[in-house]
Design a protein around this motif. Structure first.
Motif, PDB file in Angstrom:
ATOM      1  N   PRO A 105      40.579  30.037  35.995  1.00  0.00           N
ATOM      2  CA  PRO A 105      39.411  29.659  35.804  1.00  0.00           C
ATOM      3  C   PRO A 105      39.403  27.988  35.257  1.00  0.00           C
ATOM      4  CG  PRO A 105      38.573  31.627  34.494  1.00  0.00           C
ATOM      5  CD  PRO A 105      40.105  31.867  34.926  1.00  0.00           C
ATOM      6  N   PRO A 138      33.779  32.205  34.366  1.00  0.00           N
ATOM      7  CA  PRO A 138      33.734  34.251  33.609  1.00  0.00           C
ATOM      8  C   PRO A 138      35.232  34.707  34.736  1.00  0.00           C
ATOM      9  CG  PRO A 138      31.858  33.298  33.987  1.00  0.00           C
ATOM     10  CD  PRO A 138      32.056  32.303  34.144  1.00  0.00           C
ATOM     11  N   THR A 141      36.461  36.195  37.988  1.00  0.00           N
ATOM     12  CA  THR A 141      35.762  37.027  39.189  1.00  0.00           C
ATOM     13  C   THR A 141      36.908  37.556  39.674  1.00  0.00           C
ATOM     14  OG1 THR A 141      36.240  35.250  40.692  1.00  0.00           O
ATOM     15  CG2 THR A 141      33.422  34.942  39.537  1.00  0.00           C
ATOM     16  N   ASP A 177      38.628  41.324  26.226  1.00  0.00           N
ATOM     17  CA  ASP A 177      37.095  40.117  25.758  1.00  0.00           C
ATOM     18  C   ASP A 177      36.556  39.184  26.556  1.00  0.00           C
ATOM     19  OD1 ASP A 177      38.567  39.642  24.382  1.00  0.00           O
ATOM     20  OD2 ASP A 177      37.614  39.947  22.752  1.00  0.00           O
ATOM     21  N   THR A 178      38.333  38.719  27.754  1.00  0.00           N
ATOM     22  CA  THR A 178      37.988  37.931  27.939  1.00  0.00           C
ATOM     23  C   THR A 178      36.825  37.512  29.278  1.00  0.00           C
ATOM     24  OG1 THR A 178      40.397  37.630  28.642  1.00  0.00           O
ATOM     25  CG2 THR A 178      39.011  35.201  29.539  1.00  0.00           C
ATOM     26  N   PRO A 179      35.714  36.370  28.935  1.00  0.00           N
ATOM     27  CA  PRO A 179      34.515  37.275  29.861  1.00  0.00           C
ATOM     28  C   PRO A 179      34.987  36.858  31.469  1.00  0.00           C
ATOM     29  CG  PRO A 179      34.485  34.900  28.304  1.00  0.00           C
ATOM     30  CD  PRO A 179      35.715  35.271  28.692  1.00  0.00           C
ATOM     31  N   HIS A 180      34.176  38.108  31.840  1.00  0.00           N
ATOM     32  CA  HIS A 180      34.746  38.307  33.826  1.00  0.00           C
ATOM     33  C   HIS A 180      33.292  39.268  33.974  1.00  0.00           C
ATOM     34  CE1 HIS A 180      35.017  42.177  33.141  1.00  0.00           C
ATOM     35  NE2 HIS A 180      35.828  42.723  32.223  1.00  0.00           N
ATOM     36  N   ASN A 181      33.533  38.939  35.663  1.00  0.00           N
ATOM     37  CA  ASN A 181      32.220  39.554  36.082  1.00  0.00           C
ATOM     38  C   ASN A 181      32.893  40.379  36.454  1.00  0.00           C
ATOM     39  OD1 ASN A 181      32.806  37.980  37.860  1.00  0.00           O
ATOM     40  ND2 ASN A 181      30.912  36.220  37.900  1.00  0.00           N
TER      41      ASN A 181
END
Length: 433
Positions: A348, A397, A399, A312-316
């Motif tokens: 990041p 996040p 990338t 659930d690590t923020p990523h796009n």
């Protein structure tokens, strides 16, 4: 170096006794188990026989106390009575079970079993079948052997018997031990995780006693699973020049015990993993009725792994990005993918450390950005921290570019010749995973 292990163990014991005295048994139990792990590691390095003996004695006392607490927790009770004295750890209040140093048991036996007790995995590793990418036939075979006999014993009547010994082999990093963790999580069985160092004892004649004790303990707490990692270090070809007397005796004892397991339905499954199946003694190899090849992950499995490791690590990243990453990493093992994602997770953080511009989000967080970003402020991470805003700094996040950057410098660790050896072994002795 090893004195750290002892200090660590003593620290855990202090906390355990404190919780024990306060009656917090659910907290005390894992602390005792952690202490025992560190004592066990320290014992491997300790040279002084007097200190060794003292630690072994303490080890047995704390183990016994932990077992008492576990017995009560298993029964759902509040915990054994404590007299508010730190010495509770050395005063058993419940009668030891068979095989735990009861009056009728020889102390030598108790010592061997105490050593093996720490090999029992009491807390489930929390790896589910679904976390294991691919390997469908390996998972199915293990489910047949592990889950069905316990849940549906009526399936195994007449001549239908569950599998009793599995050998998982394949290149390093393909998830053999990970699969074993999934078995430990999903199976309702006692799980013994054994490494060769647990069984190779420098005292003459103790190694084979350890092996027979291990199998006896597994039978006593059946249904159970014995997982032996890197089994090739225990069971190389017999008659090789560098083979020691001790390792020959271990092999013989293992052969005898595994034959025993196979003959009578004692609900003990032996699971072993190796990166070098050819190095195994052929008699041992024959004892494994299922030999399953765990190959490098295929495209779909790699795609799944990238997602699982990112969590659930923020990523796009989009689905197409994950697919493209999987295509780019042909020849990567599961462990290579894991290392790659681990490295990417820090990108990041590196960007945040190097950033010269930050902008403030509506909820008051500071995120690194380029100089052209609307609302960009020229400031560094250190300067923000100096203003007391350290807790308000947020890394951006992840990338797709972060992945490309890491993949440009990472290479697969499994060579072509490695793969050929395993494929040849599969043709001769194994089956596809």
């Amino acid at each position: 170096m090893y004195s750290n292990f002892k200090e660590q163990a003593i620290e855990y014991v202090k906390q355990a006794v404190q919780e024990d005295n306060a009656g917090n048994y659910a907290k005390a139990f894992p602390l005792y188990m952690n202490a025992l792990e560190y004592f066990k590691t320290h014992l491997k390095y300790e040279k002084n026989p007097k200190i060794k003996e003292a630690i072994t004695q303490k080890f047995t006392e704390y183990l016994r106390r932990a077992e008492e607490i576990r017995a009560v927790l298993d029964d759902g009770g509040p915990g054994p009575a404590s007299n508010g004295d730190a010495a509770v750890a050395t005063k058993p209040k419940t009668k030891p079970k068979d095989g735990e140093g009861g009056d009728g048991e020889d102390p030598e036996q108790a010592k061997l079993r105490a050593g093996l007790n720490s090999a029992i995995i009491r807390e489930k590793p929390d790896v589910k079948w679904n976390d294991v990418a691919g390997l469908e036939s390996a998972k199915q075979a293990l489910q047949e052997a592990v889950i069905l006999p316990v849940k549906f014993p009526q399936f195994f009547t007449g001549k239908r018997r569950p599998w009793r010994a599995f050998l998982l082999y394949g290149p390093p990093g393909t998830g053999k031990s990970y699969l074993a963790k999934a078995v430990a999580t999903e199976a309702d069985s006692t799980f013994f995780s054994i490494s060769s160092s647990d069984l190779v004892s420098k005292w003459m004649g103790e190694s084979e006693k350890l092996v027979s004790n291990l199998f006896q303990m597994a039978r006593d707490s059946a249904p159970s699973i014995i997982f032996i990692d890197e089994i090739d270090s225990l069971c190389g070809q017999r008659g090789e020049g560098n083979e020691s007397e001790a390792s020959r005796r271990i092999k013989t004892e293992l052969l005898v015990q595994m034959q025993g397991v196979g003959n009578n339905d004692q609900k003990v499954l032996v699971l072993a993993a190796t990166n070098t199946p050819y190095a195994l003694d052929q008699a041992i190899r024959r004892r494994f009725d299922k030999r399953i090849y765990i190959p490098l992950p295929d495209l779909k499995a790699r795609q799944h792994m990238f997602k699982v490791h990112l969590g659930d690590t923020p990523h796009n990243l989009t689905e197409a990005d994950f697919e493209s990453l999987a295509r780019k990493t042909d020849g990567f093992s599961g462990s290579d993918v894991s290392v790659c994602v681990k490295d990417v997770l820090f990108e990041p953080v590196r960007k945040t450390q190097d950033a010269m511009f930050f902008f403030k989000t509506p909820d008051g967080m500071w995120v690194p950005c380029g100089p052209k970003q609307q609302g960009a402020v020229q400031i560094t991470m250190q300067e923000l921290a100096g203003k007391g805003l350290a807790s308000k700094i947020l890394p951006p996040p992840i990338t797709r570019t972060d992945f490309d950057k890491v993949l440009a410098r990472q290479r697969p660790t499994v060579s072509k010749s490695d793969l050929e050896i395993h494929e040849r072994f599969t043709k001769e002795f194994g089956e596809e995973g």
